[in-house]
Design an enzyme around this catalytic site. Structure first.
Site: not given
Ligand code: IVH
Length: 679
Positions: A117, A119, A121, A233, A321, A415, A418, A433, A438
């Site tokens: 899926e 991810k 943001d 998700y 990632k 610093c 301070c 420092c 401070c």
């Molecule tokens: S699953 C245990 N699915 O990523 C399962 N997370 O690093 C955890 N996120 O807190 C989440 N898209 O904010 C899942 N398709 C997706 C996602 C997703 C974005 C984010 C979510 C989570 C973070 C985990």
């Protein structure tokens, strides 16, 4: 009015709601409307008028009830029925292969099915539906407890207020906790920022911050003006429906009317996952929203439950990632920042540059050694990198562009805040420092104390703390609770008035009863983050016990190593810290101690490790039972382990237990032990 007539009106209201919900779904979830905006507006207007004439028919799940709520004073906290975990990262393709190797070994199979899926943001939220009606929504928070942002979530049109049931979808469960990501499209983010700059408001740094800032608005009417969206998700607690696979979860959520990302893919093995990650990386910039990777999940939920989870993240999922994005710009200057622990960090001030959709103006240079190693000079042309949510970084200098006028950086001797002399401790690469008085350290520790995961004092952010410290209102943390004696003086400060001061003082007052975990985190003990604070609170149950714990007692706890134990131990032996805690109590702080099991604790002090699948319950349930009886659950076998519970297809832990001579229990023996414990 005749009963007949009223009856007809009620039926018309129901009909209108159903039509509006359906068209809402077509428009906001499927992105394929069937009627014109005008026709939709006409339906909506008719419903609104009927409800205005007949307020007795208005229900909270009516599509008219998304807006029009008063601002809140603060968000209530909500605990998640099932914790919202985070994910481990895979930075390379080989990490995905290792992920596969780990899980197939534990499961004793060649490979499994996955769901890949995008991810998204944004920020994670939980939506609670009872009998199909949206009743509550919250942010992820620390994973255990989040903020109740129900009214704000209601303004998001892609969140249905009522789920669809049969015949199109399976019957809606009596309780359904849905997890998803709230986000903002990149174009919407840029427009919002333009607008903000026009109004003299500070712009958001990136779409994620814009989404988070918009959702954490105390005034839902402001949230309603922000173009937020959601992709769902996953699920948390579900009652009244059983899912078998993650794929089925996604398909069913969609049928119930929830918005699911269209790029999700079922993959029959890890090679297909790797291919998906490559392909998706190619197209991701063509999408209207930001993605920072691909989440890979084991499809079969039974396999997921065998794999279980580590402390913070499940073993059955991983976040791949995308490689960081880079851009070229000029380094205008190097500033030295002083943090809450006195650490001096050089920061590069850059000519603003767009890196993967986000404008970068500053980047960390870590420390002096790093600057020397990379030979970074003021005036250099540099390459900056930004990876997902991490702080941008200067990767290297483009030396060919040097003109000879660039100036090397020299660490300050005093610093910058301070003026006291700075030191480099023997085994550290950073300068510090060491002046505990401070202002930078005082400001940093107060900001941390008041922050969201800590005492959560709304309105006591960086700017205000800085002003209050400079003006002498705050000399240390405890002064926060003395602010009320100086309300009149505060009201005279520029930009303040009666209302804003009273809001702030109310927020201060409201923070006086923190949970033990929050209080511990708020103190800012080095190495004690939110997660560690939870562990300590859970293990010791009271502040007194933590304060008097010996080094050995601290180190005996799973997850606490030598460095952390020392830091905690010494913190509570420093007279200044003890005085601070004493002062806070005098000023009315009352720590809510989540009482540790006062009941029978027959398994007190016993450590359990599970390996293989249990047939009568999931790993999570088994762990819960052990904890209820006072025992502890660990992930790895050591000499300190008391019992290893062996289910079907046990892993290497079983071998290790035998080797170390740790008592091995079959599932049956384990169940018997639990029974005895309860008697
Ligand atoms: S699953 C245990 N699915 O990523 C399962 N997370 O690093 C955890 N996120 O807190 C989440 N898209 O904010 C899942 N398709 C997706 C996602 C997703 C974005 C984010 C979510 C989570 C973070 C985990």
């Amino acid at each position: 009015m005749g009963a007949r007539n009223k009856d007809a009106i009620y039926r018309r209201i129901l009909e209108l709601r159903e039509q509006i919900n359906y068209h809402n779904y077509l428009y906001y979830v499927l992105d394929s409307p069937e009627i014109s905006d005008e026709a939709y507006d006409a339906l909506f207007r008719e419903l609104k008028e009927l409800e205005e004439k007949h307020p007795e028919f208005v229900t909270p799940d009516s599509p008219t009830q998304r807006v029009g709520f008063k601002p809140l004073d603060k968000f209530e906290s909500v605990s998640h029925a099932v914790p919202m975990l985070s994910l481990e990262n895979a930075m390379r393709e080989t990490d995905l292969i290792e992920f596969k190797n780990r899980i197939t070994k534990l499961l004793g199979v060649d490979d499994v099915e996955y769901v890949a899926e995008p991810k998204i943001d944004g920020l994670a939220v939980e939506l609670v539906y009872e009998n199909g009606a949206f009743v509550r929504g919250s942010t992820r928070g620390d994973g255990y407890t989040g903020e109740d942002v129900t009214l704000n979530l209601k303004t998001i049109k892609s969140i249905p207020l009522v789920l669809f049931g049969p015949p199109e979808a399976p019957p809606v469960p009596s309780r359904l906790d849905v997890r998803g990501e709230v986000y903002m499209d990149v174009d919407d983010f840029e427009n919002l920022n333009k607008e903000r700059e026009k109004n003299g408001e500070p712009p958001f740094a990136n779409p994620r911050n814009a989404a988070a800032g918009s959702l954490r608005q105390l005034d839902p009417n402001i949230t309603a003006t922000r173009p937020l969206k959601i992709f769902c998700y996953g699920v948390g607690l579900v009652e009244g429906h059983t899912f078998k696979t993650q794929w089925e979860v996604l398909q069913t959520l969609k049928k119930w009317g929830l918005r699911v990302n269209p790029h999700v893919k079922k993959c029959s093995g890890i090679e297909e996952v790797v291919r998906f990650c490559r392909d998706f990386q190619e197209i991701r910039h063509t999408l209207p929203y930001g993605t920072d990777g691909v989440v890979v999940k084991v499809n079969d939920l039974a396999q997921q439950s065998i794999l279980g989870e580590k402390t913070r993240a499940p073993r059955w999922a991983i976040a791949y990632k995308f490689p960081a994005e880079e851009a070229v710009t000029r380094l205008i200057d190097i500033e030295v920042q002083v943090g809450r622990t006195g650490a001096l960090t050089p920061v590069a001030i850059l000519e603003p540059v767009n890196v993967g959709g986000v404008t970068v103006r500053r980047a960390t240079l870590h420390n002096q050694d790093e600057i020397e190693r990379k030979d970074i000079r003021i005036g250099d042309t540099v390459i900056v990198k930004r990876a997902g949510d991490v702080i941008p970084e200067v990767v290297r200098v483009v030396k060919e562009k040097r003109k000879g006028t660039e100036k090397p950086f020299k660490m300050v001797e005093k610093c910058p805040v301070c003026g006291s002399k700075v030191f480099k401790l023997p085994d550290e690469s950073i300068f510090r420092c060491l002046n505990v008085r401070c202002p930078a350290q005082i400001k940093g520790s107060i900001v941390h104390f008041a922050s969201k995961g800590a005492m959560d004092i709304d309105g006591l952010g960086e700017k205000i703390v800085s002003l209050f410290v400079d003006k002498g209102f705050l000399k240390d943390i405890s002064d926060i609770y003395r602010l009320k004696d100086r309300a009149e003086e505060l009201e005279k400060l520029e930009g303040f008035g009666k209302k804003s001061v009273s809001n702030l003082l109310n927020a201060v007052e409201a923070s006086k009863k923190p949970t033990l975990a929050r209080f511990l985190y708020a103190l800012g003990i080095r190495h004690v983050g939110e997660h560690m604070a939870h562990i300590l609170a859970e293990e010791f149950g009271s502040l007194k016990r933590i304060m008097s714990a010996s080094l050995d007692e601290l180190m005996a706890i799973n997850g606490i190593g030598e460095k952390v134990a020392h830091s905690i131990y010494h913190y509570f032996r420093n007279p200044e810290n003890l005085k601070l805690i004493e002062d806070l109590f005098q000023l009315g702080i009352e720590v809510i101690e989540e009482k540790p099991v006062e009941q029978e604790t027959p398994l007190e002090g016993k450590t359990f490790v599970f390996t293989g699948a249990l047939s009568s319950m999931t790993r999570g349930e088994a762990s819960q039972k052990v904890k209820e009886l006072g025992g502890r659950v660990s992930n790895s076998v050591s000499k300190k382990t008391d019992f290893v519970v062996v289910g079907e297809n046990p892993g290497s832990k079983y071998e290790k237990a035998k080797k170390l001579g740790v008592t091995v229990l079959s599932e049956e023996e384990f169940l018997r032990l639990l029974e005895q414990g309860r008697e």
